[in-house]
Design a protein around this motif. Sequence first.
Motif, PDB file in Angstrom:
ATOM      1  N   LEU A 194       0.821  -1.212   0.000  1.00  0.00           N
ATOM      2  CA  LEU A 194       0.000   0.000   0.000  1.00  0.00           C
ATOM      3  C   LEU A 194       0.854   1.260   0.000  1.00  0.00           C
ATOM      4  O   LEU A 194       0.482   2.272  -0.611  1.00  0.00           O
ATOM      5  N   ASP A 195       2.010   1.228   0.665  1.00  0.00           N
ATOM      6  CA  ASP A 195       2.922   2.369   0.605  1.00  0.00           C
ATOM      7  C   ASP A 195       3.471   2.550  -0.807  1.00  0.00           C
ATOM      8  O   ASP A 195       3.482   3.665  -1.345  1.00  0.00           O
ATOM      9  N   ASP A 196       3.913   1.458  -1.396  1.00  0.00           N
ATOM     10  CA  ASP A 196       4.576   1.552  -2.690  1.00  0.00           C
ATOM     11  C   ASP A 196       3.615   1.873  -3.827  1.00  0.00           C
ATOM     12  O   ASP A 196       4.011   2.480  -4.828  1.00  0.00           O
ATOM     13  N   VAL A 197       2.349   1.473  -3.699  1.00  0.00           N
ATOM     14  CA  VAL A 197       1.414   1.743  -4.792  1.00  0.00           C
ATOM     15  C   VAL A 197       1.190   3.238  -4.956  1.00  0.00           C
ATOM     16  O   VAL A 197       0.821   3.704  -6.046  1.00  0.00           O
ATOM     17  N   GLN A 198       1.454   4.015  -3.897  1.00  0.00           N
ATOM     18  CA  GLN A 198       1.307   5.464  -3.995  1.00  0.00           C
ATOM     19  C   GLN A 198       2.362   6.076  -4.922  1.00  0.00           C
ATOM     20  O   GLN A 198       2.206   7.221  -5.362  1.00  0.00           O
ATOM     21  N   GLN A 199       3.410   5.310  -5.203  1.00  0.00           N
ATOM     22  CA  GLN A 199       4.484   5.805  -6.068  1.00  0.00           C
ATOM     23  C   GLN A 199       4.299   5.362  -7.517  1.00  0.00           C
ATOM     24  O   GLN A 199       5.209   5.493  -8.329  1.00  0.00           O
ATOM     25  N   THR A 200       3.129   4.836  -7.839  1.00  0.00           N
ATOM     26  CA  THR A 200       2.866   4.345  -9.184  1.00  0.00           C
ATOM     27  C   THR A 200       1.819   5.222  -9.867  1.00  0.00           C
ATOM     28  O   THR A 200       1.240   6.125  -9.262  1.00  0.00           O
ATOM     29  N   ALA A 201       1.562   4.901 -11.123  1.00  0.00           N
ATOM     30  CA  ALA A 201       0.547   5.623 -11.895  1.00  0.00           C
ATOM     31  C   ALA A 201      -0.829   4.977 -11.788  1.00  0.00           C
ATOM     32  O   ALA A 201      -1.743   5.353 -12.535  1.00  0.00           O
ATOM     33  N   LEU A 202      -0.997   4.013 -10.871  1.00  0.00           N
ATOM     34  CA  LEU A 202      -2.334   3.471 -10.656  1.00  0.00           C
ATOM     35  C   LEU A 202      -3.243   4.568 -10.116  1.00  0.00           C
ATOM     36  O   LEU A 202      -2.926   5.219  -9.118  1.00  0.00           O
ATOM     37  N   ARG A 203      -4.362   4.763 -10.769  1.00  0.00           N
ATOM     38  CA  ARG A 203      -5.245   5.867 -10.402  1.00  0.00           C
ATOM     39  C   ARG A 203      -5.938   5.581  -9.073  1.00  0.00           C
ATOM     40  O   ARG A 203      -6.472   4.482  -8.866  1.00  0.00           O
ATOM     41  N   PRO A 204      -5.964   6.556  -8.183  1.00  0.00           N
ATOM     42  CA  PRO A 204      -6.627   6.346  -6.885  1.00  0.00           C
ATOM     43  C   PRO A 204      -8.071   5.885  -7.019  1.00  0.00           C
ATOM     44  O   PRO A 204      -8.541   5.076  -6.214  1.00  0.00           O
ATOM     45  N   GLU A 205      -8.767   6.368  -8.042  1.00  0.00           N
ATOM     46  CA  GLU A 205     -10.171   5.978  -8.200  1.00  0.00           C
ATOM     47  C   GLU A 205     -10.329   4.531  -8.646  1.00  0.00           C
ATOM     48  O   GLU A 205     -11.437   3.984  -8.596  1.00  0.00           O
ATOM     49  N   ARG A 206      -9.242   3.879  -9.083  1.00  0.00           N
ATOM     50  CA  ARG A 206      -9.289   2.464  -9.449  1.00  0.00           C
ATOM     51  C   ARG A 206      -8.996   1.561  -8.261  1.00  0.00           C
ATOM     52  O   ARG A 206      -9.272   0.359  -8.305  1.00  0.00           O
ATOM     53  N   LEU A 207      -8.405   2.103  -7.208  1.00  0.00           N
ATOM     54  CA  LEU A 207      -7.918   1.250  -6.127  1.00  0.00           C
ATOM     55  C   LEU A 207      -9.038   0.556  -5.361  1.00  0.00           C
ATOM     56  O   LEU A 207      -8.856  -0.556  -4.873  1.00  0.00           O
ATOM     57  N   GLY A 208     -10.192   1.192  -5.249  1.00  0.00           N
ATOM     58  CA  GLY A 208     -11.284   0.553  -4.517  1.00  0.00           C
ATOM     59  C   GLY A 208     -11.672  -0.781  -5.118  1.00  0.00           C
ATOM     60  O   GLY A 208     -11.861  -1.777  -4.405  1.00  0.00           O
ATOM     61  N   ALA A 209     -11.774  -0.826  -6.444  1.00  0.00           N
ATOM     62  CA  ALA A 209     -12.113  -2.078  -7.121  1.00  0.00           C
ATOM     63  C   ALA A 209     -10.977  -3.082  -6.998  1.00  0.00           C
ATOM     64  O   ALA A 209     -11.207  -4.275  -6.746  1.00  0.00           O
ATOM     65  N   ILE A 210      -9.738  -2.618  -7.149  1.00  0.00           N
ATOM     66  CA  ILE A 210      -8.595  -3.515  -7.084  1.00  0.00           C
ATOM     67  C   ILE A 210      -8.434  -4.087  -5.679  1.00  0.00           C
ATOM     68  O   ILE A 210      -8.196  -5.289  -5.501  1.00  0.00           O
ATOM     69  N   LEU A 211      -8.580  -3.242  -4.666  1.00  0.00           N
ATOM     70  CA  LEU A 211      -8.345  -3.686  -3.294  1.00  0.00           C
ATOM     71  C   LEU A 211      -9.438  -4.605  -2.772  1.00  0.00           C
ATOM     72  O   LEU A 211      -9.156  -5.501  -1.971  1.00  0.00           O
ATOM     73  N   LYS A 212     -10.694  -4.406  -3.220  1.00  0.00           N
ATOM     74  CA  LYS A 212     -11.764  -5.198  -2.613  1.00  0.00           C
ATOM     75  C   LYS A 212     -12.879  -5.595  -3.578  1.00  0.00           C
ATOM     76  O   LYS A 212     -13.269  -6.768  -3.633  1.00  0.00           O
ATOM     77  N   ASP A 213     -13.425  -4.657  -4.318  1.00  0.00           N
ATOM     78  CA  ASP A 213     -14.682  -4.908  -5.026  1.00  0.00           C
ATOM     79  C   ASP A 213     -14.583  -6.029  -6.052  1.00  0.00           C
ATOM     80  O   ASP A 213     -15.503  -6.844  -6.186  1.00  0.00           O
ATOM     81  N   ASN A 214     -13.463  -6.085  -6.788  1.00  0.00           N
ATOM     82  CA  ASN A 214     -13.324  -7.146  -7.784  1.00  0.00           C
ATOM     83  C   ASN A 214     -13.264  -8.518  -7.123  1.00  0.00           C
ATOM     84  O   ASN A 214     -13.838  -9.496  -7.625  1.00  0.00           O
ATOM     85  N   ALA A 215     -12.575  -8.613  -5.986  1.00  0.00           N
ATOM     86  CA  ALA A 215     -12.494  -9.890  -5.265  1.00  0.00           C
ATOM     87  C   ALA A 215     -13.852 -10.297  -4.720  1.00  0.00           C
ATOM     88  O   ALA A 215     -14.212 -11.496  -4.749  1.00  0.00           O
ATOM     89  N   VAL A 216     -14.624  -9.351  -4.214  1.00  0.00           N
ATOM     90  CA  VAL A 216     -15.969  -9.663  -3.709  1.00  0.00           C
ATOM     91  C   VAL A 216     -16.813 -10.290  -4.812  1.00  0.00           C
ATOM     92  O   VAL A 216     -17.497 -11.287  -4.604  1.00  0.00           O
ATOM     93  N   ARG A 217     -16.698  -9.717  -6.006  1.00  0.00           N
ATOM     94  CA  ARG A 217     -17.487 -10.246  -7.145  1.00  0.00           C
ATOM     95  C   ARG A 217     -16.965 -11.620  -7.562  1.00  0.00           C
ATOM     96  O   ARG A 217     -17.760 -12.552  -7.773  1.00  0.00           O
ATOM     97  N   LEU A 218     -15.672 -11.766  -7.685  1.00  0.00           N
ATOM     98  CA  LEU A 218     -15.097 -13.044  -8.119  1.00  0.00           C
ATOM     99  C   LEU A 218     -15.437 -14.168  -7.150  1.00  0.00           C
ATOM    100  O   LEU A 218     -15.793 -15.282  -7.571  1.00  0.00           O
ATOM    101  N   LEU A 219     -15.352 -13.899  -5.869  1.00  0.00           N
ATOM    102  CA  LEU A 219     -15.540 -14.929  -4.852  1.00  0.00           C
ATOM    103  C   LEU A 219     -17.012 -15.103  -4.438  1.00  0.00           C
ATOM    104  O   LEU A 219     -17.318 -15.960  -3.606  1.00  0.00           O
ATOM    105  N   GLY A 220     -17.885 -14.299  -5.010  1.00  0.00           N
ATOM    106  CA  GLY A 220     -19.308 -14.416  -4.696  1.00  0.00           C
ATOM    107  C   GLY A 220     -19.619 -14.113  -3.243  1.00  0.00           C
ATOM    108  O   GLY A 220     -20.518 -14.712  -2.650  1.00  0.00           O
ATOM    109  N   LEU A 221     -18.914 -13.142  -2.682  1.00  0.00           N
ATOM    110  CA  LEU A 221     -19.046 -12.869  -1.248  1.00  0.00           C
ATOM    111  C   LEU A 221     -20.247 -12.003  -0.910  1.00  0.00           C
ATOM    112  O   LEU A 221     -20.652 -11.940   0.243  1.00  0.00           O
ATOM    113  N   ALA A 222     -20.820 -11.334  -1.911  1.00  0.00           N
ATOM    114  CA  ALA A 222     -21.929 -10.434  -1.637  1.00  0.00           C
ATOM    115  C   ALA A 222     -23.259 -11.139  -1.655  1.00  0.00           C
ATOM    116  O   ALA A 222     -24.302 -10.544  -1.352  1.00  0.00           O
ATOM    117  N   THR A 223     -23.281 -12.431  -2.034  1.00  0.00           N
ATOM    118  CA  THR A 223     -24.550 -13.153  -2.139  1.00  0.00           C
ATOM    119  C   THR A 223     -24.863 -13.889  -0.846  1.00  0.00           C
ATOM    120  O   THR A 223     -23.977 -14.156  -0.041  1.00  0.00           O
TER     121      THR A 223
END
Length: 294
Positions: free
Chosen positions: A265-294
Amino acid sequence: MTRYEPALDLDSLAAIDMHVHVEVDGHGHASLPSDLAEAASRYFKADGPRPELDAIAGYYRERRMAAVVFTVDAETHLGHPPLDSAEIAAGAAAHADVLIPFGSVDPHRDDAVDRIHRLVEDHGVRGFKLHPTVQGFDPSDERWYPMYAAIQDAGVPALFHTGQTGIGAGLPGGRGLRLALSNPMLLDGVAADFPDLQIIMAHPSVPWQDEALAVATHKHNTWIDLSGWSPRYFPESLVRAANSYLKDRVLFGTDFPLLTPDRWLDDVQQTALRPERLGAILKDNAVRLLGLAT
């Protein structure tokens, strides 16, 4: 043995780490032979402790994160008894607020398919970890198709190591481990023949990043996790994809304990990954893949 059922409070979680290794069990047995464990520590410049499952749970709970935990069963190829995936699932059940267990089955076992069924049905694992280089198998070989069919039928993802590995690095002949088995292009045919199998290509796939991106672009049942490398070293093409056309299929992962979420998390701040993309990368995509919201 208690069957795992997730008990995650998704709203309270900051992230889901999709790639956490359990390297020692409650009996002190290590997941790797000592020479391979020592070589990996030198490669990653990580000489810290190898926490067992309870300690992993506490570590992630303190950070308001969940962790996908697993071992690698490579007994045939390494000649070393693996950690027990059923025990990992039972341990995760005791920490179901923060842990999500994946199983691992040595593809060379005669009862590999039966083990997959038992781990899902009896123990509640939510996916499977495969490491072609360490387990010594070509994932494109149709010999392994019954195993993929069992995972697909169970409705859980398969997480494949891709790219080079620190396991065996620096040992004579790399201890016989073959990097080419982890070329992500070997998964293209698997994704084609098992369209309902969700395939996670673990790590920036150095030196085959473009191959991984090509597979992920063409086969929408494939995903990429960002584990095993500090974000500072992510290839530019991977960052561009995570920011745009693959933004819904890129996943946060660390390779803990060899790389920590704090450093990631410290090092990702030094990259060009957009802050608005991090929410999906950190959690939302995994929730969908793993079916955790159902």
